[in-house]
Scaffold this motif. Structure first.
Motif, PDB file in Angstrom:
ATOM      1  N   SER A  21       0.826  -1.205   0.000  1.00  0.00           N
ATOM      2  CA  SER A  21       0.000   0.000   0.000  1.00  0.00           C
ATOM      3  C   SER A  21       0.859   1.254   0.000  1.00  0.00           C
ATOM      4  O   SER A  21       0.547   2.226  -0.685  1.00  0.00           O
ATOM      5  CB  SER A  21      -0.916   0.017   1.225  1.00  0.00           C
ATOM      6  N   MET A  22       1.938   1.248   0.769  1.00  0.00           N
ATOM      7  CA  MET A  22       2.798   2.422   0.848  1.00  0.00           C
ATOM      8  C   MET A  22       3.466   2.727  -0.489  1.00  0.00           C
ATOM      9  O   MET A  22       3.683   3.885  -0.829  1.00  0.00           O
ATOM     10  CB  MET A  22       3.843   2.243   1.944  1.00  0.00           C
ATOM     11  N   HIS A  23       3.775   1.695  -1.270  1.00  0.00           N
ATOM     12  CA  HIS A  23       4.421   1.915  -2.558  1.00  0.00           C
ATOM     13  C   HIS A  23       3.452   2.448  -3.598  1.00  0.00           C
ATOM     14  O   HIS A  23       3.874   3.065  -4.575  1.00  0.00           O
ATOM     15  CB  HIS A  23       5.081   0.629  -3.050  1.00  0.00           C
ATOM     16  N   THR A  24       2.161   2.231  -3.413  1.00  0.00           N
ATOM     17  CA  THR A  24       1.182   2.687  -4.388  1.00  0.00           C
ATOM     18  C   THR A  24       0.548   4.019  -4.007  1.00  0.00           C
ATOM     19  O   THR A  24      -0.186   4.584  -4.798  1.00  0.00           O
ATOM     20  CB  THR A  24       0.074   1.629  -4.591  1.00  0.00           C
ATOM     21  N   MET A  25       0.804   4.529  -2.815  1.00  0.00           N
ATOM     22  CA  MET A  25       0.248   5.805  -2.376  1.00  0.00           C
ATOM     23  C   MET A  25       1.124   6.960  -2.839  1.00  0.00           C
ATOM     24  O   MET A  25       2.326   6.813  -2.976  1.00  0.00           O
ATOM     25  CB  MET A  25       0.212   5.865  -0.848  1.00  0.00           C
ATOM     26  N   ASP A  26       0.495   8.102  -3.007  1.00  0.00           N
ATOM     27  CA  ASP A  26       1.300   9.276  -3.292  1.00  0.00           C
ATOM     28  C   ASP A  26       1.771   9.892  -1.975  1.00  0.00           C
ATOM     29  O   ASP A  26       1.318   9.511  -0.896  1.00  0.00           O
ATOM     30  CB  ASP A  26       0.542  10.281  -4.163  1.00  0.00           C
ATOM     31  N   GLN A  27       2.684  10.818  -2.075  1.00  0.00           N
ATOM     32  CA  GLN A  27       3.280  11.445  -0.891  1.00  0.00           C
ATOM     33  C   GLN A  27       2.225  12.129  -0.026  1.00  0.00           C
ATOM     34  O   GLN A  27       2.311  12.125   1.184  1.00  0.00           O
ATOM     35  CB  GLN A  27       4.358  12.456  -1.310  1.00  0.00           C
ATOM     36  N   HIS A  28       1.240  12.716  -0.680  1.00  0.00           N
ATOM     37  CA  HIS A  28       0.193  13.416   0.068  1.00  0.00           C
ATOM     38  C   HIS A  28      -0.575  12.462   0.969  1.00  0.00           C
ATOM     39  O   HIS A  28      -0.847  12.753   2.129  1.00  0.00           O
ATOM     40  CB  HIS A  28      -0.751  14.132  -0.905  1.00  0.00           C
ATOM     41  N   GLN A  29      -0.932  11.293   0.430  1.00  0.00           N
ATOM     42  CA  GLN A  29      -1.658  10.296   1.223  1.00  0.00           C
ATOM     43  C   GLN A  29      -0.823   9.807   2.402  1.00  0.00           C
ATOM     44  O   GLN A  29      -1.348   9.598   3.492  1.00  0.00           O
ATOM     45  CB  GLN A  29      -2.035   9.091   0.362  1.00  0.00           C
ATOM     46  N   LEU A  30       0.470   9.629   2.187  1.00  0.00           N
ATOM     47  CA  LEU A  30       1.338   9.160   3.259  1.00  0.00           C
ATOM     48  C   LEU A  30       1.381  10.155   4.415  1.00  0.00           C
ATOM     49  O   LEU A  30       1.262   9.779   5.574  1.00  0.00           O
ATOM     50  CB  LEU A  30       2.752   8.896   2.745  1.00  0.00           C
ATOM     51  N   VAL A  31       1.515  11.430   4.087  1.00  0.00           N
ATOM     52  CA  VAL A  31       1.551  12.454   5.133  1.00  0.00           C
ATOM     53  C   VAL A  31       0.201  12.514   5.847  1.00  0.00           C
ATOM     54  O   VAL A  31       0.146  12.634   7.071  1.00  0.00           O
ATOM     55  CB  VAL A  31       1.965  13.827   4.561  1.00  0.00           C
ATOM     56  N   SER A  32      -0.889  12.388   5.095  1.00  0.00           N
ATOM     57  CA  SER A  32      -2.219  12.366   5.721  1.00  0.00           C
ATOM     58  C   SER A  32      -2.345  11.221   6.709  1.00  0.00           C
ATOM     59  O   SER A  32      -2.886  11.387   7.805  1.00  0.00           O
ATOM     60  CB  SER A  32      -3.310  12.237   4.650  1.00  0.00           C
ATOM     61  N   LEU A  33      -1.835  10.058   6.330  1.00  0.00           N
ATOM     62  CA  LEU A  33      -1.873   8.902   7.235  1.00  0.00           C
ATOM     63  C   LEU A  33      -1.011   9.125   8.471  1.00  0.00           C
ATOM     64  O   LEU A  33      -1.372   8.692   9.570  1.00  0.00           O
ATOM     65  CB  LEU A  33      -1.433   7.632   6.508  1.00  0.00           C
ATOM     66  N   LEU A  34       0.099   9.802   8.310  1.00  0.00           N
ATOM     67  CA  LEU A  34       0.945  10.102   9.469  1.00  0.00           C
ATOM     68  C   LEU A  34       0.225  11.031  10.448  1.00  0.00           C
ATOM     69  O   LEU A  34       0.249  10.807  11.661  1.00  0.00           O
ATOM     70  CB  LEU A  34       2.275  10.707   9.026  1.00  0.00           C
ATOM     71  N   TYR A  35      -0.421  12.062   9.910  1.00  0.00           N
ATOM     72  CA  TYR A  35      -1.195  12.948  10.784  1.00  0.00           C
ATOM     73  C   TYR A  35      -2.303  12.175  11.498  1.00  0.00           C
ATOM     74  O   TYR A  35      -2.530  12.347  12.690  1.00  0.00           O
ATOM     75  CB  TYR A  35      -1.796  14.117  10.001  1.00  0.00           C
ATOM     76  N   GLU A  36      -2.999  11.345  10.740  1.00  0.00           N
ATOM     77  CA  GLU A  36      -4.060  10.527  11.319  1.00  0.00           C
ATOM     78  C   GLU A  36      -3.499   9.625  12.422  1.00  0.00           C
ATOM     79  O   GLU A  36      -4.118   9.451  13.476  1.00  0.00           O
ATOM     80  CB  GLU A  36      -4.702   9.685  10.216  1.00  0.00           C
ATOM     81  N   GLY A  37      -2.334   9.071  12.190  1.00  0.00           N
ATOM     82  CA  GLY A  37      -1.695   8.201  13.177  1.00  0.00           C
ATOM     83  C   GLY A  37      -1.333   8.937  14.452  1.00  0.00           C
ATOM     84  O   GLY A  37      -1.517   8.414  15.554  1.00  0.00           O
ATOM     85  N   VAL A  38      -0.820  10.146  14.325  1.00  0.00           N
ATOM     86  CA  VAL A  38      -0.485  10.947  15.513  1.00  0.00           C
ATOM     87  C   VAL A  38      -1.742  11.225  16.320  1.00  0.00           C
ATOM     88  O   VAL A  38      -1.778  11.017  17.541  1.00  0.00           O
ATOM     89  CB  VAL A  38       0.200  12.278  15.127  1.00  0.00           C
ATOM     90  N   LEU A  39      -2.776  11.692  15.639  1.00  0.00           N
ATOM     91  CA  LEU A  39      -4.006  12.059  16.347  1.00  0.00           C
ATOM     92  C   LEU A  39      -4.683  10.848  16.981  1.00  0.00           C
ATOM     93  O   LEU A  39      -5.160  10.937  18.121  1.00  0.00           O
ATOM     94  CB  LEU A  39      -4.961  12.781  15.388  1.00  0.00           C
TER      95      LEU A  39
END
Length: 149
Positions: A21-39
């Motif tokens: 999944s990480m290889h098929t996501m764009d950079q924007h989605q990855l950062v969004s997931l990181l924010y979601e993970g922090v929260l």
């Protein structure tokens, strides 16, 4: 011929799924997931704190700190990112210090403070995609650079 359920095998499949999944996501989605993970980690920490679950609180705060330090802070392009990258770096550093303090003091108010600081940044990041603004191609440094709308 067939073996019983193996948690080890299940974890291997899950890890492969996440990596794919990480290889098929764009950079924007990855950062969004990181924010979601922090929260979500902070929310879990708050719940664990309310229940008196000290190991759960510590684990969740540690996860939030790791996402901030190893995910979000390292993704900043400190060369080409300018003032935005500098300010986000300072915010992440401050949030890490506050999370450490919240963990040591069992202080829910500090956890709430960090959530209040990260939420608008996460929402703003998500709005970038919705409003059609884009990120620049990833330069040779491997870090995405924000383009102004």
């Amino acid at each position: 011929m067939f073996s019983a359920y193996s948690p080890r095998a299940a974890n291997a499949y899950q890890r492969i799924n996440v990596e794919t999944s990480m290889h098929t996501m764009d950079q924007h989605q990855l950062v969004s997931l990181l924010y979601e993970g922090v929260l979500s980690s902070i929310a879990f920490a708050r719940g664990a704190l309310a229940r008196g679950d000290v190991p759960g609180k510590c684990q969740s705060i540690t996860k939030a700190i790791r996402i901030l330090e190893e995910g979000l802070a390292t993704a900043l392009d400190r060369v080409d990112g300018g003032e935005i990258a500098e300010n986000l770096g300072a915010l992440y550093d401050y949030c890490v210090r506050r999370l450490i303090e919240a963990n040591a003091r069992n202080d829910d108010a500090i956890l709430q403070e960090v959530m209040r600081l990260i939420e608008p940044v996460a929402q703003g990041w998500n709005e970038i995609k919705k409003n059609g603004a884009s990120t620049a191609p990833v330069p040779s440094s491997g870090q995405p650079v924000l383009m102004e709308a």
